[in-house]
Write an enzyme that holds these catalytic residues in place. Structure first.
Site, short mmCIF file in Angstrom:
data_model
loop_
_atom_site.label_atom_id
_atom_site.label_comp_id
_atom_site.label_asym_id
_atom_site.label_seq_id
_atom_site.Cartn_x
_atom_site.Cartn_y
_atom_site.Cartn_z
N GLY A 1 0.72 -1.10 -0.17
CA GLY A 1 0.18 0.08 0.04
C GLY A 1 0.74 1.23 0.00
O GLY A 1 0.37 2.10 -0.69
N GLU B 1 4.18 4.15 6.18
CA GLU B 1 3.16 3.32 6.10
C GLU B 1 1.99 4.26 5.38
O GLU B 1 1.97 5.36 5.66
CB GLU B 1 2.69 2.91 7.42
CG GLU B 1 1.33 1.85 7.46
CD GLU B 1 1.34 0.73 6.72
OE1 GLU B 1 1.71 0.78 5.44
OE2 GLU B 1 1.16 -0.30 7.30
N ASP B 2 0.97 3.52 4.62
CA ASP B 2 -0.01 4.43 3.89
C ASP B 2 -0.96 4.66 4.95
O ASP B 2 -1.56 5.90 5.16
CB ASP B 2 -0.71 3.59 2.83
CG ASP B 2 -0.88 2.14 3.13
OD1 ASP B 2 -0.89 1.66 4.47
OD2 ASP B 2 -1.30 1.47 2.36
N ASP C 1 -4.81 1.97 10.82
CA ASP C 1 -6.28 1.61 11.01
C ASP C 1 -6.37 0.97 12.52
O ASP C 1 -6.54 1.94 13.55
CB ASP C 1 -6.72 0.59 9.97
CG ASP C 1 -8.44 0.19 10.12
OD1 ASP C 1 -8.92 0.99 10.92
OD2 ASP C 1 -8.65 -0.46 9.37
N LYS D 1 -6.47 6.38 11.30
CA LYS D 1 -8.00 6.29 11.58
C LYS D 1 -7.91 6.06 13.30
O LYS D 1 -8.05 5.04 13.56
CB LYS D 1 -8.64 4.96 10.95
CG LYS D 1 -8.75 5.22 9.46
CD LYS D 1 -9.55 3.63 8.96
CE LYS D 1 -9.51 3.60 7.61
NZ LYS D 1 -9.93 2.29 7.11
N PHE E 1 -13.82 2.63 4.64
CA PHE E 1 -12.96 2.13 3.84
C PHE E 1 -12.46 2.93 2.63
O PHE E 1 -13.46 3.33 1.82
CB PHE E 1 -13.36 0.56 3.40
CG PHE E 1 -12.40 -0.05 2.40
CD1 PHE E 1 -11.62 -0.91 3.03
CD2 PHE E 1 -12.51 -0.19 1.05
CE1 PHE E 1 -10.39 -1.46 2.68
CE2 PHE E 1 -11.51 -0.98 0.50
CZ PHE E 1 -10.57 -1.81 1.20
N ASP F 1 -5.59 -0.37 -2.00
CA ASP F 1 -6.45 -1.22 -2.70
C ASP F 1 -7.68 -1.70 -2.25
O ASP F 1 -7.81 -1.84 -1.11
CB ASP F 1 -5.60 -2.35 -3.35
CG ASP F 1 -5.43 -3.55 -2.24
OD1 ASP F 1 -5.26 -2.86 -1.10
OD2 ASP F 1 -6.04 -4.87 -2.22
N ARG G 1 -5.47 0.78 -6.79
CA ARG G 1 -4.32 1.59 -6.29
C ARG G 1 -3.70 2.66 -6.99
O ARG G 1 -2.85 3.51 -6.78
CB ARG G 1 -3.06 0.54 -6.35
CG ARG G 1 -3.36 -0.42 -5.20
CD ARG G 1 -1.90 -1.17 -5.21
NE ARG G 1 -2.11 -2.78 -4.55
CZ ARG G 1 -2.11 -2.76 -2.99
NH1 ARG G 1 -2.02 -1.96 -2.36
NH2 ARG G 1 -2.11 -4.09 -2.68
P1 5GP Z 1 -4.17 -2.20 10.64
O1 5GP Z 1 -3.37 -3.43 11.22
O2 5GP Z 1 -3.80 -0.98 11.22
O3 5GP Z 1 -5.64 -2.41 11.08
O4 5GP Z 1 -4.46 -1.90 9.17
C1 5GP Z 1 -3.28 -1.59 8.69
C2 5GP Z 1 -3.29 -2.03 6.95
O5 5GP Z 1 -4.37 -2.32 6.59
C3 5GP Z 1 -2.60 -1.02 6.39
O6 5GP Z 1 -1.06 -1.06 5.99
C4 5GP Z 1 -3.33 -0.90 4.93
O7 5GP Z 1 -2.77 -1.67 3.95
C5 5GP Z 1 -4.59 -1.71 5.16
N1 5GP Z 1 -5.83 -0.76 5.48
C6 5GP Z 1 -6.32 -0.24 6.67
N2 5GP Z 1 -7.36 0.41 6.20
C7 5GP Z 1 -7.60 0.76 4.86
C8 5GP Z 1 -8.50 1.01 3.99
O8 5GP Z 1 -9.31 2.06 4.46
N3 5GP Z 1 -8.38 0.99 3.03
C9 5GP Z 1 -7.27 -0.12 2.32
N4 5GP Z 1 -7.36 -0.31 1.05
N5 5GP Z 1 -6.58 -0.60 3.03
C10 5GP Z 1 -6.76 -0.20 4.55
MG MG Z 2 -0.58 -0.89 4.33
#
Ligand code: 5GP
Ligand code: MG
Length: 178
Positions: free
Chosen positions: A48, A102-103, A106, A134, A155, A162, A168
């Site tokens: 991402g 990191e993108d 969440d 977030k 989302f 993606d 992407r």
């Molecule tokens: P976490 O482990 O913090 O819940 O999630 C992190 C990863 O989930 C990020 O690196 C990202 O790739 C993906 N992610 C989290 N939120 C989103 C979203 O809204 N859209 C997309 N496409 N990927 C997300």
């Molecule tokens: Mg990511």
């Protein structure tokens, strides 16, 4: 309102390319102030973060290196809470200041796992630069040193992010139409 379709789902424009550019520039300005002369390694989380990392890297004004790690925790549009490491870390990080790129953060589960792995390599310093955060979904407590924008728990796709592998390539960020 501009809408797009990615596979079977509709998304609406959420963050314009100009707003993203400004957020990336703010992060780059902070890094240029705070990492200058420290010889950092930027550790990019694939897939991402590749678009963000590319734009960010071009704005960095210091001697630095880049390295990549590939992780995935998402299938479809919901977090599985189960982190998989796909490509390993390397020794370049040992004794160096490391900035994880990191993108989006969440729940923070992916980053929390990665932090443990990176700390084991004993970097001299460890910082996080995330384009998006977030806060409502965050269940961890680590500090995020550089944040481009805080967003609600929708989302999103585009700018490297993606939905099942697609979307992407958009220059803007779109959110799922519910
Ligand atoms: P976490 O482990 O913090 O819940 O999630 C992190 C990863 O989930 C990020 O690196 C990202 O790739 C993906 N992610 C989290 N939120 C989103 C979203 O809204 N859209 C997309 N496409 N990927 C997300
Ligand atoms: Mg990511």
């Amino acid at each position: 309102m501009r809408t797009i379709k990615v596979k079977d789902k509709d998304f609406q424009l959420f963050i314009t390319a100009e707003e993203i550019e400004r957020a990336v520039a703010r992060i780059a300005d902070s890094l240029n102030r705070e990492m200058a002369g420290k010889n950092p390694v930027y550790l990019v989380i694939l897939n991402g973060a590749f678009v963000f990392a590319g734009d960010l890297f071009k704005k960095l004004d210091m001697p630095c290196e880049v390295s990549f790690v590939k992780l995935s925790s998402y299938k479809g549009t919901g977090s599985t809470s189960c982190v998989k490491e796909l490509i390993g870390l390397n020794e370049i990080l040992r004794g160096r200041p490391v900035v994880i790129v990191e993108d989006i953060i969440d729940t923070g589960i992916t980053m929390d796992y990665l932090l443990q792995k990176v700390r084991a390599l004993e970097p001299a310093d460890l910082k996080i630069a995330a384009l998006l955060f977030k806060p409502e979904a965050f269940v961890k407590s680590f500090p995020i040193d550089y944040i481009g924008m805080e967003i609600p728990s929708d989302f999103i796709v585009g700018y490297g992010l993606d939905y099942d592998g697609y979307g992407r390539n958009f220059a803007e960020i779109y959110k799922l139409v519910k």
